[in-house]
Design an enzyme around this catalytic site. Structure first.
Site: not given
Length: 448
Positions: A207, A263
């Site tokens: 990720k 993010c």
């Protein structure tokens, strides 16, 4: 299957609603009474296209429910997803895992029968190991496994991303847990969505690596845009020339004011700190984060330069405040640094965003004048700046805009207009990296 989402924020709510739409029984848990009460009334706390309808239809069908009680739903669950926030920690930028660990402790106390605990939150490498240690310590009798299942949702397109993903990453050390996760995602597996089974630590790192690489592509093309401005080249054509190479790809090669959101900023920082802690510094990612921070401030200076080198006593219209279109998310949005720079320079800032006004009021400095639409925003302005490429800013009535402004100066930080089109309407027009600025005096041209 019976699924519990611990955390009803962006990731938890989107994931929970989509799982319910697959036919699973989903309970979304959150500690905020007001949030749960609003969700029960069908009021969605975030803006995400299609989410309101998805939540309401699945709640009406009895597949999706909301509660502040964690223990009851967890005791009946097949899988419990941890989808709480992991913001950057003050001081060092590392991911703040206090919410993840607190949720783990509560989940441990409520376990009854074999349960898979899934970290959906973006967490650094080794977090799953610590979650397992916490649960094992509190409940040595419990039957459970801890799995990493990172999300790859784009704000503004999250439902489509969840239902038609590029890939599903499942990091598990336990075969029984892997089989259960395959059943959770079976509706997508039947649609041939690729499922990548890895170790737990590999999934956690995947990720961060993916987000850091995308942030790197954005930052690279922004630097090329600066060079294009100096040599008289067009960054959009450069990006097309690069993107047609299948090894590079065209996505995330759009020059602009820098990345923001929930993010990329925090995930790049967390990856940097993790790499430093393990003695393998990620120098490229360190540079990306530093350059992106500088980029946002540089865009403020670009607006000042377009106004003759000073904005003191001038009114600047800012069109678009959120970090990207189709969201109300203001986290680390470029508009924050731009508005701050303009106010520091003595300007009055007028602003409009189709969905982000409420969040902007809580985020931007005091003194910003908020407007009801784009035309009210530009009224009397000495310059207008397109910061976020919302569709409604792509086809403005330029004649009406010019007549409303005190001075027809348009700074297009997203390159949504053709320069010749805007200049033909009588504007002074600046964009990003498309050669609208001539090469600087003294710039060297390499000899053939």
């Amino acid at each position: 299957m019976k699924i519990v989402m611990v955390g009803s924020g962006y990731v938890g709510l989107v994931s929970g609603a989509c799982f319910a739409d697959f036919g699973h029984e989903v309970v979304c848990v959150d500690k905020q009474d007001s949030k749960i009460a609003a969700l029960k009334r069908g009021e969605i706390p975030i803006f995400e296209p299609g989410l309101s309808e998805l939540v309401r239809s699945n709640a009406a069908a009895g597949r999706l429910s909301f509660t502040t009680d964690l223990a009851g739903p967890v005791s009946k669950a097949d899988a419990v997803f941890i989808a709480v926030g992991t913001p950057s920690r003050r001081g060092d930028g590392f991911a703040d895992l206090s919410y993840v660990y607190a949720a783990s402790r509560e989940i441990a106390q409520a376990l009854d029968g074999y349960t898979v605990i899934v970290t959906k939150s973006t967490v650094p490498v080794g977090t799953g190991d610590e979650v397992e240690r916490i649960v094992r310590e509190l409940r040595p009798d419990a039957e459970f496994a801890v799995v990493s299942n990172p999300e790859f949702l784009r704000e503004g397109a999250a439902i489509e991303d969840f239902k038609r993903p590029d890939r599903i990453v499942i990091g598990a050390e336990d075969e029984r847990a892997r089989a259960l996760m395959a059943e959770v995602y079976r509706p997508l597996y039947l649609n041939s969505a690729p499922i990548l089974n890895t170790s737990r630590r590999t999934a956690e790192l995947t990720k961060y690596a993916a987000n850091a690489f995308l942030a790197t592509k954005i930052t690279f093309i922004n630097e090329m845009a600066d060079l294009c401005e100096q040599v008289g080249a067009n960054v959009q054509d450069v990006a097309r020339g690069m993107g047609l190479d299948n090894r590079i790809g065209a996505k995330f090669l759009h020059a602009g004011p820098g990345y923001g959101g929930s993010c990329f900023p925090k995930d790049t920082l967390a990856l940097i700190k993790t790499a430093q802690d393990y003695g393998t510094p990620a120098r490229i990612v360190e540079t990306v984060a530093a350059v992106n921070d500088q980029r946002k401030r540089a865009m403020g200076r670009k607006v000042v330069a377009a106004c003759g080198g000073s904005v003191r006593g001038k009114t600047i219209a800012v069109l678009g405040l959120t970090f990207k279109p189709n969201t109300d998310d203001m986290r680390d949005a470029p508009s924050i640094a731009i508005v701050t720079a303009l106010q520091d320079g003595g300007a009055t800032v007028r602003a409009f965003d189709p969905e982000g006004m409420e969040q902007a009021r809580a985020t931007l400095p005091a003194g910003v004048v908020y407007c009801s639409d784009a035309y009210e925003c530009v009224a009397g302005a000495d310059a207008a700046v397109i910061v976020t490429e919302w569709n409604i800013f792509r086809a403005l009535d330029l004649d009406r805009v010019r007549q409303a402004m005190a001075a027809p100066v348009l700074i297009d930080l997203r390159n949504v207009y053709r320069p010749e089109q805007v200049r033909a309407k009588g504007f002074t027009y600046l964009d990003v990296g498309r050669g609208s600025q001539p090469p600087q005096p003294g710039a060297k041209i390499a000899a053939a």
